[in-house]
Structures are given as C-alpha cells and as structure tokens.
Design a protein around this motif. Structure first.
Motif, PDB file in Angstrom:
ATOM      1  N   HIS A  27      41.162 108.334  36.668  1.00  0.00           N
ATOM      2  CA  HIS A  27      41.075 106.872  36.606  1.00  0.00           C
ATOM      3  C   HIS A  27      42.003 106.298  37.675  1.00  0.00           C
ATOM      4  O   HIS A  27      43.196 106.618  37.704  1.00  0.00           O
ATOM      5  CB  HIS A  27      41.486 106.406  35.206  1.00  0.00           C
ATOM      6  CG  HIS A  27      41.561 104.925  35.055  1.00  0.00           C
ATOM      7  ND1 HIS A  27      40.632 104.212  34.310  1.00  0.00           N
ATOM      8  CD2 HIS A  27      42.437 104.024  35.546  1.00  0.00           C
ATOM      9  CE1 HIS A  27      40.941 102.922  34.374  1.00  0.00           C
ATOM     10  NE2 HIS A  27      42.039 102.778  35.114  1.00  0.00           N
ATOM     11  N   ARG A  77      36.026 102.664  38.353  1.00  0.00           N
ATOM     12  CA  ARG A  77      37.396 103.199  38.470  1.00  0.00           C
ATOM     13  C   ARG A  77      37.525 104.670  38.136  1.00  0.00           C
ATOM     14  O   ARG A  77      38.625 105.226  38.202  1.00  0.00           O
ATOM     15  CB  ARG A  77      38.327 102.461  37.497  1.00  0.00           C
ATOM     16  CG  ARG A  77      38.664 101.089  37.937  1.00  0.00           C
ATOM     17  CD  ARG A  77      39.644 100.452  36.972  1.00  0.00           C
ATOM     18  NE  ARG A  77      39.816  99.077  37.404  1.00  0.00           N
ATOM     19  CZ  ARG A  77      40.625  98.713  38.375  1.00  0.00           C
ATOM     20  NH1 ARG A  77      41.386  99.598  38.983  1.00  0.00           N
ATOM     21  NH2 ARG A  77      40.683  97.444  38.740  1.00  0.00           N
ATOM     22  N   GLU A  78      36.436 105.316  37.699  1.00  0.00           N
ATOM     23  CA  GLU A  78      36.593 106.665  37.150  1.00  0.00           C
ATOM     24  C   GLU A  78      35.620 107.671  37.745  1.00  0.00           C
ATOM     25  O   GLU A  78      34.481 107.334  38.043  1.00  0.00           O
ATOM     26  CB  GLU A  78      36.412 106.621  35.625  1.00  0.00           C
ATOM     27  CG  GLU A  78      37.561 105.857  34.981  1.00  0.00           C
ATOM     28  CD  GLU A  78      37.509 105.796  33.470  1.00  0.00           C
ATOM     29  OE1 GLU A  78      38.580 105.759  32.854  1.00  0.00           O
ATOM     30  OE2 GLU A  78      36.386 105.769  32.911  1.00  0.00           O
TER      31      GLU A  78
END
Ligand code: TMP
Ligand code: ASP
Length: 239
Positions: A27, A77-78
């Motif tokens: 993340h 974001r991941e």
C-alpha cells in the motif's frame, strides 16, 4: 484473495498479509521521508502516482525477463506482490554522479563517470544504512558470492532496460536504488519499488529534477513532477 492484517508499517508504504501465504499487498502512502527520517512531509496523491509508476516499471521489467515480486495492481494505492524474505541490502546504480556520492567525493552533480557505478548499502536504519562492500556482506552472512553475482547481473540488466525505457521519454536516468528478496522457493527476485522516491530522474533537456530531490532540497512541485514522469510513461502506450 482477501486482505488480512498489517504486517509492516513503513514510512512511505504499508504491507498487509493476505489469505494466500505466498502473497502480500503493498500500500503506497502519501508521505515522503528523507535523510533517514529527519525530514518528513505529507503530499496528497503521491502514493497513487508512485503505485502507478512502480507497477508500470515492474511489469515492463517482468515482461523483459526480470523476476520481480509484482503480480497485479489491485486499486489506485495497492498492488499484489509475491511474499519475500527481504535481503537487507540496497544496490544503488549510478549512470551519473549525484547525491551522496557527489558530496562524498566532491564531484559536481551530473558528471558522467567512465563506467556505471554500483554501490552496496547495508539496509539497517539504526546504523543509517551504511555503505558496505561485497566481502563484508558475505562475511555478515547476508548473501553468498553467487547471490551477489546474480544481484549485480540483474542490476546491470535492469539498468539497460530502464535506459531503453526512459531515454526516448527524454528522461535522464541519473541513479536508482534496487532491493532484492527470496521467494518461497529461495529464488532471488527484485522487490520493493522503483519510483521518483527511489531514483533520480532529470529532464534530458533542462536537467529539471523530476524526483525526490525536489523534496530533499525544497524545490517544490513534488507531486506535479512525479506526475510528469507518469505522463511520459503513459505516452508510450499511445504511440
Ligand atoms: P544517494 O545519492 O543518497 O546515495 O542515493 C542514490 C539513489 O538511491 C537516489 O536515487 C535515492 C536512492 N536511495 C533510496 O531510494 N533509498 C535509500 O535509502 C538511499 C540511501 C538511496
Ligand atoms: N531514504 C533515504 C533516507 O531516508 C534516502 C533519502 O530518501 O534521502 O535517508
């Protein structure tokens, strides 16, 4: 695949376990740190931009034969990655002299050395990630000489591939940092990230900094500059 618990909360990234013991989720946060955490600040969207840049680069490297931890992007974001046992080394590849090496040897930033420079750092925050050499790394039991040969060969291949990627985008690849880990079979793979946080990217025409030096040296326009790198990478897709 289901996200489970937080297993590592770093300065700029978090790592979560999943219900598959062979994978983790990376993340990307909106935080920037520099000079061993002496300097830290919040930059909205930096994590989104770095997740995209790093995923693009790892996917490109993987398609060109480099074994990496990257599997897939999950959301802005991941990313899903192969779980690794980290090797506590940082390999810095320098096509031009800048940053700590420019300071240490009193050489002007931007000087092109007659050969590519490879630095090895011991990834140990308490000690300030000191420079070490190959025999020290082997003596400390971190790697074998065969592992180091594989690591340097891979760093050399990554450098060639990144130069092929960035040169047509008019980005000067000044330097970058690589990390390695072992997958569940013990095979060494490229891990962590490659982004403007972990590299020096200069505009080829103007030497404008498009990387974390904008934060280190208070040059402003940090996320805007990272986005410029992303936009140039994306422009390859439209050709
Ligand atoms: P340096 O000039 O500070 O030695 O850094 C060389 C390159 O490696 C630069 O692009 C920043 C990157 N780097 C990291 O990403 N993390 C680190 O801990 C260090 C020391 C350098
Ligand atoms: N990550 C390293 C540090 O925190 C190098 C840097 O980004 O300036 O010192």
């Amino acid at each position: 695949m289901v996200k489970q618990s937080l297993i590592f909360d770093g300065n700029e990234k978090r790592v979560y376990s999943t219900d598959d013991p062979a994978t983790v989720i990376f993340h990307f946060k909106d935080v920037a740190t520099a000079f061993n955490n002496v300097k830290t600040a919040y930059f909205p969207e930096k994590g989104i931009v770095n997740n995209k840049i790093s995923a693009y680069i790892f996917d490109y490297l993987q398609r060109n034969g480099i074994h990496t931890h990257y599997i897939a992007t999950l959301n802005e974001r991941e990313q899903l990655c192969r779980k690794s046992e980290n090797i506590p080394l940082e390999v810095v590849v320098r096509n031009y002299i800048a940053g700590s090496l420019a300071d240490r040897l009193a050489i002007e930033e931007g000087t092109k050395p007659s050969t590519v420079i490879y630095d090895l750092n011991y990834n140990n925050t308490e000690l300030g990630d000191p420079l070490i050499n190959d025999t020290q790394a082997v003596a400390l039991g971190i790697v074998s000489f065969d592992d180091l040969k594989y690591i340097y060969d891979t760093a050399h291949k990554v450098n060639s591939l990144l130069l092929e990627l960035f040169t047509p985008l008019k980005i000067k690849l000044v330097d970058f940092k690589l990390e390695f880990g072992r997958d569940t079979d013990g095979t060494i793979m490229l891990i962590d990230e490659i982004s403007p946080d972990t590299s020096r990217f200069w505009d080829a025409d103007t030497d404008k900094r498009l990387d974390k030096d904008r934060f280190r040296h208070d040059l402003g326009y940090i996320v805007a500059s990272y986005k410029e790198v992303l936009d140039r990478l994306m422009s390859r897709e439209n050709k």
